[in-house]
Design a protein around this motif. Sequence first.
Motif, PDB file in Angstrom:
ATOM      1  N   THR A 259       1.103  -1.045  -0.133  1.00 37.97           N
ATOM      2  CA  THR A 259       0.094   0.173   0.061  1.00 37.97           C
ATOM      3  C   THR A 259       0.770   1.256   0.221  1.00 37.97           C
ATOM      4  O   THR A 259       1.534   1.426   0.395  1.00 37.97           O
ATOM      5  N   PRO A 260       0.533   1.922  -0.846  1.00 35.82           N
ATOM      6  CA  PRO A 260       0.728   3.421  -0.725  1.00 35.82           C
ATOM      7  C   PRO A 260       1.135   4.145   0.726  1.00 35.82           C
ATOM      8  O   PRO A 260       2.664   4.942   1.027  1.00 35.82           O
ATOM      9  N   LEU A 261       0.809   3.979   1.838  1.00 35.13           N
ATOM     10  CA  LEU A 261      -0.288   4.601   3.151  1.00 35.13           C
ATOM     11  C   LEU A 261       2.030   4.673   3.776  1.00 35.13           C
ATOM     12  O   LEU A 261       1.903   5.179   5.301  1.00 35.13           O
ATOM     13  N   ILE A 262       2.587   2.768   3.787  1.00 37.28           N
ATOM     14  CA  ILE A 262       3.819   3.232   4.273  1.00 37.28           C
ATOM     15  C   ILE A 262       4.363   3.295   3.623  1.00 37.28           C
ATOM     16  O   ILE A 262       5.831   3.292   4.010  1.00 37.28           O
ATOM     17  N   THR A 263       4.905   4.310   2.351  1.00 36.61           N
ATOM     18  CA  THR A 263       5.573   4.546   1.765  1.00 36.61           C
ATOM     19  C   THR A 263       5.944   6.403   2.400  1.00 36.61           C
ATOM     20  O   THR A 263       5.632   6.275   3.386  1.00 36.61           O
ATOM     21  N   GLN A 264       7.526   6.567   2.052  1.00 42.26           N
ATOM     22  CA  GLN A 264       7.945   7.881   2.233  1.00 42.26           C
ATOM     23  C   GLN A 264       6.940   8.971   2.035  1.00 42.26           C
ATOM     24  O   GLN A 264       7.184  10.160   2.457  1.00 42.26           O
ATOM     25  N   GLU A 265       6.071   9.277   1.250  1.00 36.61           N
ATOM     26  CA  GLU A 265       5.677  10.166   0.595  1.00 36.61           C
ATOM     27  C   GLU A 265       4.060  10.566   1.568  1.00 36.61           C
ATOM     28  O   GLU A 265       4.065  11.859   1.657  1.00 36.61           O
ATOM     29  N   HIS A 266       4.029   9.494   2.532  1.00 33.27           N
ATOM     30  CA  HIS A 266       2.568   9.437   3.813  1.00 33.27           C
ATOM     31  C   HIS A 266       3.269   9.289   5.160  1.00 33.27           C
ATOM     32  O   HIS A 266       2.551   9.972   5.762  1.00 33.27           O
ATOM     33  N   LEU A 267       4.856   9.008   5.327  1.00 28.88           N
ATOM     34  CA  LEU A 267       4.856   9.041   6.465  1.00 28.88           C
ATOM     35  C   LEU A 267       7.059   9.579   6.375  1.00 28.88           C
ATOM     36  O   LEU A 267       7.443   9.271   5.497  1.00 28.88           O
ATOM     37  N   THR A 268       7.077  10.306   7.503  1.00 29.54           N
ATOM     38  CA  THR A 268       8.505  10.317   6.786  1.00 29.54           C
ATOM     39  C   THR A 268       8.955   9.725   9.199  1.00 29.54           C
ATOM     40  O   THR A 268       8.636   9.866  10.269  1.00 29.54           O
ATOM     41  N   LEU A 269      10.545   9.079   8.293  1.00 29.24           N
ATOM     42  CA  LEU A 269      10.659   8.452   9.637  1.00 29.24           C
ATOM     43  C   LEU A 269      12.014   9.524  10.378  1.00 29.24           C
ATOM     44  O   LEU A 269      12.818  10.400  10.156  1.00 29.24           O
ATOM     45  N   ARG A 270      11.604   9.667  11.710  1.00 27.11           N
ATOM     46  CA  ARG A 270      12.413  10.568  12.535  1.00 27.11           C
ATOM     47  C   ARG A 270      13.252   9.544  12.893  1.00 27.11           C
ATOM     48  O   ARG A 270      14.618  11.004  13.385  1.00 27.11           O
ATOM     49  N   GLY A 271      13.665   8.662  13.675  1.00 24.67           N
ATOM     50  CA  GLY A 271      14.560   8.174  13.646  1.00 24.67           C
ATOM     51  C   GLY A 271      14.575   6.296  14.008  1.00 24.67           C
ATOM     52  O   GLY A 271      13.503   6.280  14.615  1.00 24.67           O
ATOM     53  N   ILE A 272      15.712   6.079  14.410  1.00 22.04           N
ATOM     54  CA  ILE A 272      16.130   4.628  14.593  1.00 22.04           C
ATOM     55  C   ILE A 272      16.312   4.380  16.034  1.00 22.04           C
ATOM     56  O   ILE A 272      17.928   5.002  16.487  1.00 22.04           O
ATOM     57  N   LYS A 273      15.926   3.633  17.063  1.00 23.70           N
ATOM     58  CA  LYS A 273      16.722   3.496  18.233  1.00 23.70           C
ATOM     59  C   LYS A 273      16.953   1.567  18.586  1.00 23.70           C
ATOM     60  O   LYS A 273      16.165   1.386  17.914  1.00 23.70           O
ATOM     61  N   VAL A 274      18.260   1.462  19.278  1.00 25.07           N
ATOM     62  CA  VAL A 274      17.764  -0.243  19.289  1.00 25.07           C
ATOM     63  C   VAL A 274      18.158  -0.564  20.859  1.00 25.07           C
ATOM     64  O   VAL A 274      19.184   0.686  20.889  1.00 25.07           O
ATOM     65  N   SER A 275      18.075  -1.542  21.367  1.00 23.10           N
ATOM     66  CA  SER A 275      18.315  -1.566  22.962  1.00 23.10           C
ATOM     67  C   SER A 275      19.627  -2.346  22.875  1.00 23.10           C
ATOM     68  O   SER A 275      20.552  -2.394  22.170  1.00 23.10           O
ATOM     69  N   ARG A 276      20.200  -2.234  23.916  1.00 25.12           N
ATOM     70  CA  ARG A 276      21.494  -2.471  24.968  1.00 25.12           C
ATOM     71  C   ARG A 276      21.458  -3.659  24.719  1.00 25.12           C
ATOM     72  O   ARG A 276      22.612  -3.835  23.606  1.00 25.12           O
ATOM     73  N   ASN A 277      20.960  -4.840  24.575  1.00 28.25           N
ATOM     74  CA  ASN A 277      21.428  -6.407  24.068  1.00 28.25           C
ATOM     75  C   ASN A 277      20.832  -5.967  22.667  1.00 28.25           C
ATOM     76  O   ASN A 277      20.738  -7.761  22.435  1.00 28.25           O
TER      77      ASN A 277
END
Length: 196
Positions: free
Chosen positions: A105-123
């Motif tokens: 679906t085009p709703l999950i593409t970058q036209e409809h959402l902006t990625l703010r950041g990615i965080k990974v846990s310590r483990n």
Amino acid sequence: MLILKRMFSITSRKTASKKPQLDQVSDIMIPGQYLRYFKPKKTKSLQQQQQQQLNQSRHLDLYTETARPLHGHEWDATPTITQERMAQRIQRALSTVYSMEVLPTPLITQEHLTLRGIKVSRNLKKCFIFYEPTSTIKKQRGQVHRALINYSPILNTLIKNHAQLRKPLSIKFVSDTQSKELEAIYDKLEQETGQQ
């Protein structure tokens, strides 16, 4: 029948001889090397029992938290080098997914959402991808949220394939509200400093 009765009586005598009773042998002298088989059980006094309970409770209270807890405050701490590398790896995988793969679906593409950041846990077992819908209309924002919830398993498998991860990683898409508030605060600060 008689043979069976004799056999049972012989076996019962043997088992009785193996388990000596203290009250039966109290008037018989026992050689020193065999005294260990006839020792009575030691009973603990009340003081010893209370002290043992105290010691156990002390040991239980010492370590209540694991060495590397996975709570909310962990995301606030500065990430380690391995966390940053894993986040970059997932970021690259996401960009290749958006550039190469055909999404349902085009709703999950970058036209409809902006990625703010990615965080990974310590483990390195959990990953949060912070996003925000681009549209300001409430209905469209809700559609983006629902589409991400519905198609997150597909996105997860695509990201894992492109990132070539050896260990399993749970990826969650989290709607970001704090960064928007922070940006508004920074804009206000810039305006106030510009006026002065």
